[in-house]
Design an enzyme around this catalytic site. Structure first.
Site, PDB file in Angstrom:
ATOM      1  N   HIS A  17     -59.322  37.887 -41.602  1.00 57.79           N
ATOM      2  CA  HIS A  17     -59.186  37.782 -40.428  1.00 57.79           C
ATOM      3  C   HIS A  17     -59.421  36.023 -39.454  1.00 57.79           C
ATOM      4  O   HIS A  17     -58.554  35.756 -39.741  1.00 57.79           O
ATOM      5  CB  HIS A  17     -60.070  37.807 -39.365  1.00 57.79           C
ATOM      6  CG  HIS A  17     -60.342  39.878 -39.424  1.00 57.79           C
ATOM      7  ND1 HIS A  17     -60.985  40.382 -39.826  1.00 57.79           N
ATOM      8  CD2 HIS A  17     -59.311  40.251 -39.398  1.00 57.79           C
ATOM      9  CE1 HIS A  17     -60.902  41.373 -39.509  1.00 57.79           C
ATOM     10  NE2 HIS A  17     -59.349  42.010 -39.601  1.00 57.79           N
ATOM     11  N   LYS A  41     -61.523  54.429 -33.924  1.00 59.87           N
ATOM     12  CA  LYS A  41     -61.407  54.246 -35.006  1.00 59.87           C
ATOM     13  C   LYS A  41     -63.077  54.571 -35.741  1.00 59.87           C
ATOM     14  O   LYS A  41     -63.814  54.439 -37.008  1.00 59.87           O
ATOM     15  CB  LYS A  41     -61.231  52.648 -35.393  1.00 59.87           C
ATOM     16  CG  LYS A  41     -60.022  52.672 -36.069  1.00 59.87           C
ATOM     17  CD  LYS A  41     -59.861  51.277 -36.877  1.00 59.87           C
ATOM     18  CE  LYS A  41     -57.872  51.776 -37.175  1.00 59.87           C
ATOM     19  NZ  LYS A  41     -57.933  50.003 -37.483  1.00 59.87           N
ATOM     20  N   ARG A  90     -51.510  41.819 -45.297  1.00 64.63           N
ATOM     21  CA  ARG A  90     -52.068  42.136 -46.805  1.00 64.63           C
ATOM     22  C   ARG A  90     -50.952  42.224 -48.011  1.00 64.63           C
ATOM     23  O   ARG A  90     -50.605  41.529 -48.963  1.00 64.63           O
ATOM     24  CB  ARG A  90     -53.256  42.715 -46.624  1.00 64.63           C
ATOM     25  CG  ARG A  90     -54.477  42.072 -46.090  1.00 64.63           C
ATOM     26  CD  ARG A  90     -55.690  42.586 -45.658  1.00 64.63           C
ATOM     27  NE  ARG A  90     -55.143  43.410 -44.297  1.00 64.63           N
ATOM     28  CZ  ARG A  90     -55.971  44.500 -44.118  1.00 64.63           C
ATOM     29  NH1 ARG A  90     -57.517  44.564 -44.406  1.00 64.63           N
ATOM     30  NH2 ARG A  90     -55.664  45.616 -43.216  1.00 64.63           N
ATOM     31  N   SER A 128     -62.062  45.401 -43.185  1.00 64.80           N
ATOM     32  CA  SER A 128     -63.599  45.590 -42.763  1.00 64.80           C
ATOM     33  C   SER A 128     -64.384  46.265 -43.444  1.00 64.80           C
ATOM     34  O   SER A 128     -65.354  46.581 -43.537  1.00 64.80           O
ATOM     35  CB  SER A 128     -63.254  45.739 -41.603  1.00 64.80           C
ATOM     36  OG  SER A 128     -62.418  44.245 -40.633  1.00 64.80           O
TER      37      SER A 128
HETATM   38  P1  ADP Z   1     -56.600  47.044 -36.258  1.00 64.12           P
HETATM   39  O1  ADP Z   1     -57.728  47.706 -36.160  1.00 64.12           O
HETATM   40  O2  ADP Z   1     -56.195  46.226 -35.060  1.00 64.12           O
HETATM   41  O3  ADP Z   1     -56.024  47.177 -38.000  1.00 64.12           O
HETATM   42  P2  ADP Z   1     -58.516  44.590 -37.817  1.00 64.12           P
HETATM   43  O4  ADP Z   1     -59.213  44.461 -37.871  1.00 64.12           O
HETATM   44  O5  ADP Z   1     -58.046  45.361 -38.997  1.00 64.12           O
HETATM   45  O6  ADP Z   1     -57.697  45.628 -36.598  1.00 64.12           O
HETATM   46  O7  ADP Z   1     -57.075  43.992 -38.607  1.00 64.12           O
HETATM   47  C1  ADP Z   1     -56.858  42.767 -37.690  1.00 64.12           C
HETATM   48  C2  ADP Z   1     -55.701  42.572 -37.519  1.00 64.12           C
HETATM   49  O8  ADP Z   1     -55.871  41.568 -39.347  1.00 64.12           O
HETATM   50  C3  ADP Z   1     -54.169  43.115 -38.762  1.00 64.12           C
HETATM   51  O9  ADP Z   1     -52.703  42.879 -38.375  1.00 64.12           O
HETATM   52  C4  ADP Z   1     -54.955  43.830 -40.039  1.00 64.12           C
HETATM   53  O10 ADP Z   1     -53.813  43.412 -40.835  1.00 64.12           O
HETATM   54  C5  ADP Z   1     -54.836  42.559 -40.356  1.00 64.12           C
HETATM   55  N1  ADP Z   1     -56.491  42.180 -41.457  1.00 64.12           N
HETATM   56  C6  ADP Z   1     -57.104  42.325 -41.242  1.00 64.12           C
HETATM   57  N2  ADP Z   1     -58.062  42.095 -43.012  1.00 64.12           N
HETATM   58  C7  ADP Z   1     -57.086  41.052 -42.707  1.00 64.12           C
HETATM   59  C8  ADP Z   1     -57.076  40.415 -43.893  1.00 64.12           C
HETATM   60  N3  ADP Z   1     -57.849  40.425 -45.352  1.00 64.12           N
HETATM   61  N4  ADP Z   1     -56.244  39.395 -44.345  1.00 64.12           N
HETATM   62  C9  ADP Z   1     -55.088  39.648 -43.521  1.00 64.12           C
HETATM   63  N5  ADP Z   1     -54.749  39.824 -41.999  1.00 64.12           N
HETATM   64  C10 ADP Z   1     -56.318  40.902 -41.738  1.00 64.12           C
END
Ligand code: ADP
Length: 162
Positions: A17, A41, A90, A128
């Site tokens: 992130h 979630k 990703r 996460s």
């Molecule tokens: P959500 O519940 O909306 O998917 P996340 O916190 O899991 O929220 O992720 C928020 C955004 O960050 C999403 O667009 C997700 O694809 C992106 N994201 C999560 N982890 C990574 C990572 N390791 N690299 C790039 N983008 C990421």
């Protein structure tokens, strides 16, 4: 003033992130990291905890702000006077859901653009969910999250640091 919203659960924020946020700061005057309530979630951390952890991780970035939101993302984007939504991509596995989400948001509000950003290759495997899984089993997550997030994970899972 170009503002982008970076929405997500951030349960918890990872180096992936943060890599996306850092890249975004080069493109936008202001980035608002918007921590979603996302009760469906069943997050490990409360929204306040998640917001606080992101805040601490971005405090060296003066153009980045952290906020919490619920309800429709497009409404929030309008309220904040933003032009774009940032999402991280990703791998192929992210694509279908993100594509659907972006097009749906465009249907709801044509003015808002979604920008996809790819993280540094070493973070493409990071999520996460996987960080929580490793931490809950006592594995070392220090390469994947900032130190204060690691500490918060250890305390949630009541793991003693040795
Ligand atoms: P959500 O519940 O909306 O998917 P996340 O916190 O899991 O929220 O992720 C928020 C955004 O960050 C999403 O667009 C997700 O694809 C992106 N994201 C999560 N982890 C990574 C990572 N390791 N690299 C790039 N983008 C990421």
């Amino acid at each position: 003033m170009r503002t982008a919203i970076y929405p997500g659960s951030f349960d918890p924020v990872t180096n992936g992130h943060l890599d996306v946020i850092q890249r975004g700061t080069k493109l936008f005057d202001r980035i608002v990291v918007a921590v979603a309530a996302n009760d469906t979630k069943q997050p490990l951390f409360t929204r306040d905890e998640r917001k606080q952890m992101v805040g601490r991780a971005v405090r060296h970035l003066p153009t980045v702000e952290v906020d919490a939101f619920d309800g429709l993302l497009v409404d929030y984007v309008e309220r904040r006077g933003a032009q774009a939504v940032i999402r991280g991509l990703r791998a192929v596995s992210d694509f279908e859901f993100e594509f659907q989400l972006a097009l749906m948001n465009r249907k709801l509000n044509e003015r808002i653009e979604t920008i996809f950003m790819m993280p540094k290759d070493t973070y493409t495997f990071l999520s996460s969910r996987i960080v929580k899984e490793i931490a809950s089993l006592g594995g070392d997550v220090s390469a994947f999250v900032p130190a204060h997030v690691r500490a918060a994970l250890l305390s949630k899972y009541k793991i003693k640091v040795t």
